[in-house]
Scaffold this motif. Sequence first.
Motif, PDB file in Angstrom:
ATOM      1  N   GLU A 283      41.466  37.385  71.944  1.00 18.47           N
ATOM      2  CA  GLU A 283      41.867  38.755  72.254  1.00 18.47           C
ATOM      3  C   GLU A 283      43.379  38.883  72.104  1.00 18.47           C
ATOM      4  O   GLU A 283      44.143  38.078  72.624  1.00 18.47           O
ATOM      5  CB  GLU A 283      41.469  39.091  73.695  1.00 18.47           C
ATOM      6  CG  GLU A 283      41.695  40.546  74.076  1.00 18.47           C
ATOM      7  CD  GLU A 283      40.730  41.493  73.389  1.00 18.47           C
ATOM      8  OE1 GLU A 283      41.076  42.676  73.233  1.00 18.47           O
ATOM      9  OE2 GLU A 283      39.628  41.046  73.016  1.00 18.47           O
ATOM     10  N   GLY A 284      43.806  39.893  71.384  1.00 13.82           N
ATOM     11  CA  GLY A 284      45.234  40.151  71.243  1.00 13.82           C
ATOM     12  C   GLY A 284      45.896  39.433  70.085  1.00 13.82           C
ATOM     13  O   GLY A 284      47.083  39.624  69.835  1.00 13.82           O
ATOM     14  N   ASP A 285      45.161  38.572  69.359  1.00 16.41           N
ATOM     15  CA  ASP A 285      45.752  37.893  68.200  1.00 16.41           C
ATOM     16  C   ASP A 285      46.141  38.922  67.148  1.00 16.41           C
ATOM     17  O   ASP A 285      45.365  39.791  66.798  1.00 16.41           O
ATOM     18  CB  ASP A 285      44.752  36.912  67.576  1.00 16.41           C
ATOM     19  CG  ASP A 285      44.695  35.591  68.330  1.00 16.41           C
ATOM     20  OD1 ASP A 285      45.543  35.409  69.216  1.00 16.41           O
ATOM     21  OD2 ASP A 285      43.813  34.776  68.025  1.00 16.41           O
ATOM     22  N   ARG A 286      47.357  38.835  66.673  1.00 18.80           N
ATOM     23  CA  ARG A 286      47.796  39.681  65.583  1.00 18.80           C
ATOM     24  C   ARG A 286      47.995  38.841  64.342  1.00 18.80           C
ATOM     25  O   ARG A 286      47.722  39.259  63.234  1.00 18.80           O
ATOM     26  CB  ARG A 286      49.105  40.380  65.949  1.00 18.80           C
ATOM     27  CG  ARG A 286      49.564  41.355  64.899  1.00 18.80           C
ATOM     28  CD  ARG A 286      51.007  41.808  65.059  1.00 18.80           C
ATOM     29  NE  ARG A 286      51.403  42.071  66.411  1.00 18.80           N
ATOM     30  CZ  ARG A 286      52.195  41.257  67.113  1.00 18.80           C
ATOM     31  NH1 ARG A 286      52.618  40.120  66.582  1.00 18.80           N
ATOM     32  NH2 ARG A 286      52.541  41.560  68.331  1.00 18.80           N
ATOM     33  N   LEU A 287      48.509  37.625  64.549  1.00 17.71           N
ATOM     34  CA  LEU A 287      48.701  36.688  63.454  1.00 17.71           C
ATOM     35  C   LEU A 287      48.026  35.394  63.850  1.00 17.71           C
ATOM     36  O   LEU A 287      48.381  34.797  64.849  1.00 17.71           O
ATOM     37  CB  LEU A 287      50.199  36.445  63.223  1.00 17.71           C
ATOM     38  CG  LEU A 287      50.966  37.684  62.745  1.00 17.71           C
ATOM     39  CD1 LEU A 287      52.431  37.541  63.053  1.00 17.71           C
ATOM     40  CD2 LEU A 287      50.760  37.899  61.279  1.00 17.71           C
ATOM     41  N   ALA A 288      47.050  34.972  63.072  1.00 15.38           N
ATOM     42  CA  ALA A 288      46.376  33.732  63.401  1.00 15.38           C
ATOM     43  C   ALA A 288      47.402  32.611  63.322  1.00 15.38           C
ATOM     44  O   ALA A 288      48.189  32.553  62.400  1.00 15.38           O
ATOM     45  CB  ALA A 288      45.243  33.487  62.419  1.00 15.38           C
ATOM     46  N   GLN A 289      47.419  31.748  64.325  1.00 14.18           N
ATOM     47  CA  GLN A 289      48.419  30.691  64.362  1.00 14.18           C
ATOM     48  C   GLN A 289      48.054  29.581  63.388  1.00 14.18           C
ATOM     49  O   GLN A 289      46.893  29.276  63.191  1.00 14.18           O
ATOM     50  CB  GLN A 289      48.527  30.120  65.785  1.00 14.18           C
ATOM     51  CG  GLN A 289      48.960  31.159  66.797  1.00 14.18           C
ATOM     52  CD  GLN A 289      50.277  31.800  66.418  1.00 14.18           C
ATOM     53  OE1 GLN A 289      51.226  31.108  66.070  1.00 14.18           O
ATOM     54  NE2 GLN A 289      50.340  33.112  66.474  1.00 14.18           N
TER      55      GLN A 289
END
Length: 513
Positions: free
Chosen positions: A143-149
């Motif tokens: 939840e809240g990921d904008r850019l996958a790490q």
Amino acid sequence: RRRLLHELGDQKIPFLGPSNRGFQQLWDSSYSGLVLRKSCSVPAELHCRVQAALLTLRRKGCLLKDLVRVRDRDVFTAVSRALLGEPGHTYRYLDTRLFAIPWHSEDTEVKGQNCCDPDLRIACKALWELNTFLCTDVSQLKEGDRLAQCGKVEGEAKVVEEGETESKHSEDSKNSEGEDSESRQSEEGDTESKHSEEWDIESKHSEEGCSGSKQEGGWETEEGESSQAKPSETSVPCPGWTTEAFSGTKAEPVGLETQEKPVAQLKHSLSDYHIQDKEKHAGGQGCSQPSPPQVHTSPVKFNVTLLNYMDPTQMSQLKEEPYYGMGKMAVGWHHDENLITHSPVAVYNYSCHDDKGECSEGSSVEKSCWRIGLKVAWDIHTPGLMLPLESGDCYYMKDDLNNTHQHCVLAGDTARFSSTHRVAECSKGTLTYIQSRCQEALSNLHTDPETGSHSLVTLQPTALQHCEEIHNEVEFEWLRQYWFQGQRYARFCSWWTGPMEQLEKDWKLMETM
């Protein structure tokens, strides 16, 4: 659309790119379902196999334009495409059914079946590997990921290290530049605008983007995920990227204060019109929808990918994006259609220059960079978002982003492939389904074992009506669709040939009935 453009006049609704103040905040607050995985965080070997596969499909002529139905007109898509997916699956858009070339994975292979040549088999398997990678990646999003790490890439510790460095850099630069990302594609669909707005006319069917002369009223469709008229790291904007570089016109910085006053004046005059129009079309005709709609539950399993190929040098009359001034559109505003509700869409982006898939030296990054535009559907208050894409980047639209937002593809100067992975709504779109329907109908046909003569088991009106409904479905949704366009792919892959011949035999028995 004309009403909106009239109200806008010379003004444009604001949009933000990575170089604009407030970009990160806008992404977080209004486009949180969009996630970007940068190219460097995808395994290098996977890049090589997938890009070679896309070039193989282009070389073999497997990417074709579809004749689709848009507002009672038959038009060809401006983009070339092909559908790959689970064996026996189809994907329907704009009154056209696409028949999937099966991706040839060991676990789905039919033993002894030799339906295509080795090169095409390898290409299909590479795209299945990409599909598997994307399924896993999307399922791991939090939840809240904008850019996958950046995660582990086999045998590529260096890439991981670079990814972490970029990730840290991006955190430092978020307040000033924000991040990139994109949205779908089928191809990328395409048009796929089940929820499209009347004021955004390209939107209703633009994803499947269609070419052709300008339509009456001055509009023309575009798209895939495309028509001219279809996760894991921080984003790094194309070097030297500015709003001016891509908009086609010199755009003012679009900090919200800059255009707040003119847009506020538009809110009042347009809001009533939008509300009335939305209600008017809420129950109107749109793209085919299953009933009742299925709702996606994890884990993610994409069952098809719609491949799109766009070459801006071969696409005449690319339209300017009309509401924000974002630049030339290769794919107009649209939702992706005929998907399981709330299912994600994953897109792999590959840009290449020449027929060999090589990039020319000294090319301008700014000019060659493709971009994705996003906007909140039925909303002129929220600024749009524009994100540049580098070759090899992936972007994901998760949750209900595809339902609540629309996206467009803004053209770069190079040819572009997109592999748009979807959870297609296939409750009535698989070979297994239609074969079972045939058996239902034929169960009312009795054949005398001695004479071979036929008779009906029952003359109950409901039974006869049910059989005729199946009869029509086989003819109009499958046989005509296949022999009209679907059989074009038989010269590359013969997987569908036998099943369609059997469907025709069943149809003839229904004629007898």
